[in-house]
Design a protein around this motif. Structure first.
Motif, PDB file in Angstrom:
ATOM      1  N   LEU A 150      52.871  43.768 -17.429  1.00  0.00           N
ATOM      2  CA  LEU A 150      51.783  43.226 -16.618  1.00  0.00           C
ATOM      3  C   LEU A 150      50.846  42.322 -17.412  1.00  0.00           C
ATOM      4  O   LEU A 150      50.100  41.540 -16.825  1.00  0.00           O
ATOM      5  CB  LEU A 150      50.970  44.383 -16.023  1.00  0.00           C
ATOM      6  N   THR A 151      50.892  42.395 -18.743  1.00  0.00           N
ATOM      7  CA  THR A 151      49.862  41.738 -19.561  1.00  0.00           C
ATOM      8  C   THR A 151      50.404  40.748 -20.581  1.00  0.00           C
ATOM      9  O   THR A 151      49.640  40.263 -21.422  1.00  0.00           O
ATOM     10  CB  THR A 151      49.041  42.809 -20.312  1.00  0.00           C
ATOM     11  N   ALA A 165      57.613  36.427 -24.034  1.00  0.00           N
ATOM     12  CA  ALA A 165      56.409  36.384 -23.209  1.00  0.00           C
ATOM     13  C   ALA A 165      55.245  37.005 -23.973  1.00  0.00           C
ATOM     14  O   ALA A 165      54.090  36.631 -23.806  1.00  0.00           O
ATOM     15  CB  ALA A 165      56.629  37.115 -21.892  1.00  0.00           C
ATOM     16  N   SER A 166      55.578  37.980 -24.847  1.00  0.00           N
ATOM     17  CA  SER A 166      54.586  38.559 -25.752  1.00  0.00           C
ATOM     18  C   SER A 166      55.104  38.428 -27.181  1.00  0.00           C
ATOM     19  O   SER A 166      55.724  39.349 -27.726  1.00  0.00           O
ATOM     20  CB  SER A 166      54.324  40.040 -25.427  1.00  0.00           C
ATOM     21  N   TYR A 167      54.865  37.280 -27.789  1.00  0.00           N
ATOM     22  CA  TYR A 167      55.208  37.100 -29.197  1.00  0.00           C
ATOM     23  C   TYR A 167      54.337  38.016 -30.051  1.00  0.00           C
ATOM     24  O   TYR A 167      54.749  38.448 -31.128  1.00  0.00           O
ATOM     25  CB  TYR A 167      55.010  35.644 -29.590  1.00  0.00           C
ATOM     26  N   ALA A 227      48.743  46.245 -24.640  1.00  0.00           N
ATOM     27  CA  ALA A 227      48.629  44.967 -23.936  1.00  0.00           C
ATOM     28  C   ALA A 227      48.273  43.800 -24.851  1.00  0.00           C
ATOM     29  O   ALA A 227      47.528  43.959 -25.826  1.00  0.00           O
ATOM     30  CB  ALA A 227      47.566  45.062 -22.840  1.00  0.00           C
ATOM     31  N   ASP A 228      48.779  42.613 -24.510  1.00  0.00           N
ATOM     32  CA  ASP A 228      48.263  41.376 -25.080  1.00  0.00           C
ATOM     33  C   ASP A 228      46.812  41.177 -24.646  1.00  0.00           C
ATOM     34  O   ASP A 228      46.380  41.707 -23.604  1.00  0.00           O
ATOM     35  CB  ASP A 228      49.056  40.171 -24.550  1.00  0.00           C
ATOM     36  N   ALA A 229      46.060  40.387 -25.418  1.00  0.00           N
ATOM     37  CA  ALA A 229      44.772  39.913 -24.938  1.00  0.00           C
ATOM     38  C   ALA A 229      44.979  39.238 -23.586  1.00  0.00           C
ATOM     39  O   ALA A 229      45.920  38.467 -23.409  1.00  0.00           O
ATOM     40  CB  ALA A 229      44.172  38.927 -25.932  1.00  0.00           C
ATOM     41  N   GLN A 328      50.930  34.157  -8.977  1.00  0.00           N
ATOM     42  CA  GLN A 328      50.699  33.189 -10.046  1.00  0.00           C
ATOM     43  C   GLN A 328      51.455  33.511 -11.333  1.00  0.00           C
ATOM     44  O   GLN A 328      51.610  32.639 -12.183  1.00  0.00           O
ATOM     45  CB  GLN A 328      49.200  33.099 -10.366  1.00  0.00           C
ATOM     46  N   GLY A 329      51.905  34.743 -11.454  1.00  0.00           N
ATOM     47  CA  GLY A 329      52.602  35.139 -12.668  1.00  0.00           C
ATOM     48  C   GLY A 329      51.659  35.704 -13.714  1.00  0.00           C
ATOM     49  O   GLY A 329      50.434  35.736 -13.559  1.00  0.00           O
ATOM     50  N   THR A 330      52.236  36.149 -14.806  1.00  0.00           N
ATOM     51  CA  THR A 330      51.476  36.715 -15.920  1.00  0.00           C
ATOM     52  C   THR A 330      50.736  35.614 -16.671  1.00  0.00           C
ATOM     53  O   THR A 330      50.891  34.422 -16.401  1.00  0.00           O
ATOM     54  CB  THR A 330      52.424  37.411 -16.896  1.00  0.00           C
ATOM     55  N   GLY A 331      49.944  36.036 -17.649  1.00  0.00           N
ATOM     56  CA  GLY A 331      49.291  35.057 -18.502  1.00  0.00           C
ATOM     57  C   GLY A 331      50.290  34.143 -19.180  1.00  0.00           C
ATOM     58  O   GLY A 331      50.067  32.940 -19.327  1.00  0.00           O
TER      59      GLY A 331
END
Length: 363
Positions: A150-151, A165-167, A227-229, A328-331
């Motif tokens: 989700l993040t 998506a989360s490096y 979670a990512d920022a 809109q999708g994730t960050g």
């Protein structure tokens, strides 16, 4: 009512996308040392809310701190951006903040300084006692991939799309204790494990045991760090609402003596990797009839927390935010769209800074 607090980590970027090691100066400019401080690296700024009883209160605190920090950053000639990792290679990426604790940490794990580039959104939920908090850690393990999915908000590094998506998740695996918590029986056992990690050299102290969910020393708190920022205030508010509802649901399960099926750490790690790669499709136009296991976990998560959202008074905030994520999708999705549409680095940095200070961002 479970109180909820959020710590957010930000980057300071110049117009050319270079990291700028001015966090100590920016923190002084912000003049709120209890809530705004430098991070591990000298281009990271950290804000920290008090415990809040409602998402409305939390939204106000997050907005105030972001605007206060962004204003201080502008006065220092830099931009405050909320992403999981620096999107560009420029600048002193290894600049450690000149504080004793941070210098010692860099000395312990010099190869992991690169992992310090990662920025997280950390949600803290205060519970009854530390035994209850440790029980929540055991029960939250299978849900960590859904929370990460989700993040995700760090698709770029060195000016290129990393394919993640989360490096940030990939980077932080350099830390020895960056892993899911175990299923430990009570606070005494948890503390024993933490002491053994410190004794073995995996961490210099309790604060640097970086489980993806942990119990801070001496506090009856569940701290979720997976979670990512988050790109926007609303992203952070929705995530905090989901975490609070999940913790409440897991406490209810324990009170009803509901057991959980043990999930091997190897399976949790595999699903976390799937989520970090962005293989969980939240956008409605990207869903397929055959959904990855981690996406199915997101669906199950939202179903599970429904009663707790109602009890917390968070139904409207969270479901409205989840609908926006579906649209809109994730960050990471929004960053990728913005990068395609914008003309050069400066324009992209402005998008990130504007999204950080504003409530929402479509990309």
């Amino acid at each position: 009512m479970l109180t909820v607090g959020v710590a957010e980590e930000f980057l300071l970027l110049g117009p050319d996308g270079a990291v700028v090691p001015s966090a100590p100066f920016v923190a002084r400019q912000a003049r709120d040392e209890d809530r705004i401080r430098p991070g591990f690296l000298a281009y990271q700024l950290v804000t920290d809310t008090a415990g809040c009883g409602s998402l409305h209160e939390l939204r106000g605190e997050l907005s105030r701190l972001r605007l206060q920090a962004a204003d201080a950053a502008r006065r220092a000639g830099v931009s405050l951006v909320s992403v999981g990792a620096p999107p560009f290679a420029a600048g002193p990426l290894g600049a450690v903040t000149d504080e004793t604790r941070y210098r010692e940490l860099a000395g312990w794990f010099p190869d992991a300084v690169v992992a310090g580039r990662g920025c997280t959104c950390q949600v803290r939920i205060e519970v009854t006692d530390r035994d209850q908090a440790v029980d929540v850690l055991a029960r939250i393990r299978p849900w960590l991939p859904a929370l990460l999915a989700l993040t995700v908000n760090s698709p770029f590094a060195d000016g290129l799309d990393t394919g993640w998506a989360s490096y940030r998740y990939h980077l932080q695996q350099h830390w020895p204790t960056f892993r899911p918590p175990g299923a430990w029986d009570g606070a005494d056992r948890y503390d024993s494990v933490v002491r053994s990690l410190i004794h073995s050299g995996a961490a210099p102290d309790e604060s640097t045991v970086f489980f993806l969910a942990r119990v801070p020393a001496g506090q009856p708190v569940v701290e979720v760090r997976v979670a990512d920022a988050c790109l926007t205030v609303e992203d952070s508010v929705v995530f905090a609402g989901i975490v609070r509802a999940l913790v409440r649901s897991l406490i209810t399960d324990a009170r009803r003596n509901l057991t959980t099926t043990p999930v091997p750490t190897s399976v949790v790690d595999a699903h976390l990797n799937t989520a970090a790669h962005g293989e969980v499709r939240l956008r409605q136009d990207r869903l397929t009839p055959t959904m990855p296991a981690a996406h199915e976990a997101v669906v199950r998560l939202m179903r599970k927390i429904g009663p707790a959202l109602s009890a917390n008074g968070d139904v409207d905030d969270v479901y409205r935010g989840f609908k926006r994520l579906r649209q809109q999708g994730t960050g990471a999705d929004r960053q990728r769209r913005a990068r395609r549409r914008r003309k050069g680095t400066t324009d992209f940095v402005q998008f990130l800074a504007g999204s950080t200070a504003a409530g929402t961002a479509e990309g």
